[in-house]
Design a protein around this motif. Sequence first.
Motif, PDB file in Angstrom:
ATOM      1  N   SER A   1       0.824  -1.207   0.000  1.00 56.20           N
ATOM      2  CA  SER A   1       0.000   0.000   0.000  1.00 56.20           C
ATOM      3  C   SER A   1       0.858   1.257   0.000  1.00 56.20           C
ATOM      4  CB  SER A   1      -0.952   0.000   1.206  1.00 56.20           C
ATOM      5  OG  SER A   1      -0.246   0.160   2.426  1.00 56.20           O
ATOM      6  N   LEU A   2       2.017   1.203   0.655  1.00 54.90           N
ATOM      7  CA  LEU A   2       2.922   2.356   0.666  1.00 54.90           C
ATOM      8  C   LEU A   2       3.437   2.665  -0.736  1.00 54.90           C
ATOM      9  CD1 LEU A   2       5.056   1.673   3.886  1.00 54.90           C
ATOM     10  CD2 LEU A   2       3.127   3.243   3.623  1.00 54.90           C
ATOM     11  N   HIS A   3       3.490   1.652  -1.584  1.00 53.27           N
ATOM     12  CA  HIS A   3       3.941   1.839  -2.959  1.00 53.27           C
ATOM     13  C   HIS A   3       2.779   2.049  -3.922  1.00 53.27           C
ATOM     14  CE1 HIS A   3       8.308   1.196  -2.712  1.00 53.27           C
ATOM     15  NE2 HIS A   3       8.032   0.425  -1.689  1.00 53.27           N
ATOM     16  N   GLY A   4       1.571   2.227  -3.379  1.00 50.94           N
ATOM     17  CA  GLY A   4       0.421   2.497  -4.227  1.00 50.94           C
ATOM     18  C   GLY A   4      -0.069   1.306  -5.019  1.00 50.94           C
TER      19      GLY A   4
ATOM     20  N   GLU B   1      -3.852  -6.528  -6.999  1.00 55.22           N
ATOM     21  CA  GLU B   1      -2.499  -6.695  -7.515  1.00 55.22           C
ATOM     22  C   GLU B   1      -1.526  -7.039  -6.392  1.00 55.22           C
ATOM     23  OE1 GLU B   1       0.833  -6.676 -10.158  1.00 55.22           O
ATOM     24  OE2 GLU B   1      -1.316  -7.061 -10.357  1.00 55.22           O
ATOM     25  N   ALA B   2      -1.727  -6.436  -5.213  1.00 61.61           N
ATOM     26  CA  ALA B   2      -0.854  -6.718  -4.073  1.00 61.61           C
ATOM     27  C   ALA B   2      -0.911  -8.196  -3.708  1.00 61.61           C
ATOM     28  CB  ALA B   2      -1.256  -5.861  -2.874  1.00 61.61           C
TER      29      ALA B   2
ATOM     30  N   LEU C   1       8.527  -6.545  -3.684  1.00 62.20           N
ATOM     31  CA  LEU C   1       7.117  -6.357  -4.038  1.00 62.20           C
ATOM     32  C   LEU C   1       6.905  -5.327  -5.150  1.00 62.20           C
ATOM     33  CD1 LEU C   1       4.925  -6.424  -0.799  1.00 62.20           C
ATOM     34  CD2 LEU C   1       4.661  -7.829  -2.845  1.00 62.20           C
ATOM     35  N   HIS C   2       7.651  -4.219  -5.100  1.00 62.47           N
ATOM     36  CA  HIS C   2       7.445  -3.172  -6.110  1.00 62.47           C
ATOM     37  C   HIS C   2       8.346  -3.366  -7.333  1.00 62.47           C
ATOM     38  CE1 HIS C   2      10.732  -1.719  -3.599  1.00 62.47           C
ATOM     39  NE2 HIS C   2      11.076  -0.868  -4.544  1.00 62.47           N
ATOM     40  N   ARG C   3       8.936  -4.560  -7.423  1.00 56.93           N
ATOM     41  CA  ARG C   3       9.731  -4.981  -8.580  1.00 56.93           C
ATOM     42  C   ARG C   3      10.909  -4.062  -8.875  1.00 56.93           C
ATOM     43  NH1 ARG C   3       4.449  -6.572 -12.277  1.00 56.93           N
ATOM     44  NH2 ARG C   3       3.968  -8.504 -11.161  1.00 56.93           N
TER      45      ARG C   3
END
Length: 257
Positions: A111-114, A119-120, A159-161
């Motif tokens: 969630s911090l990365h939007g 998708e999360a 997580l945010h690749r």
Amino acid sequence: MRTGGGLDAVAALDVTAVSHSYGQKRALNEVTFSIEPASFTVLLGLNGAGKTTLFSLISHLYDTRHGSIRIFGHDIRRAPGEALRRLGIVFQARTLDLDLSVYQNLSYHASLHGIGSTEARRRIDAVLETVEMSSRLHDKARSLSGGQMRRVEIARALLHRPPLLLLDEATVGLDVQSRAAILADIRRLVETEGISAFWATHLIDEVDESDHVVVLAEGNLVANAGAADVIRATGTKTIGEAFAKLSRKAAAPEGFA
């Protein structure tokens, strides 16, 4: 999760003439090096050599006042958002919320990365499978072993690749078997996913002679080459002997033989 999109046109990490001081104490002195995309690079140094200071500058926890740091071409000071989006970090200290489940820890980070909830969940399932922790999805973090916690932290960092992963003494406090397993996981990610990994350690047995090593001693860059080349340049037989010789020379440069 394989990275791409033309990122290999520039260095994964470019550190140029970086210095940092704590009051009168110089922690880093004109440090310059770069690492290639899709590579495994070891940042080797004794405790107090400047490794954590350098990582704090790369991750923008400290402001870079002297020199420049670029992550895939993006200056960490001038464009921190663009730079940090390309960076995943595993800190030395444990950072999971022990009262939350593995899923909750990762979901909060997403969630911090939007990243939206659907998708999360898809990404969480994927990264946990990558680090072989899928079966612990709903377990509280406090129920995990030290090595398992570290695997979850690596999953969270992915997580945010990000195409660049920083790991600051990632195996500290783990037993020999767990250390070897975590290190093997990161090497496998570099090979299969095309990420770049910058692995900070003071433990010689975590360095392979095929690795590229960046050696810090007393805040100075004293080697930046393949481990085998460092061994030859120092006239030693192992990377351990080479590291000891370089560290002694940095600590007592005058009259060193």
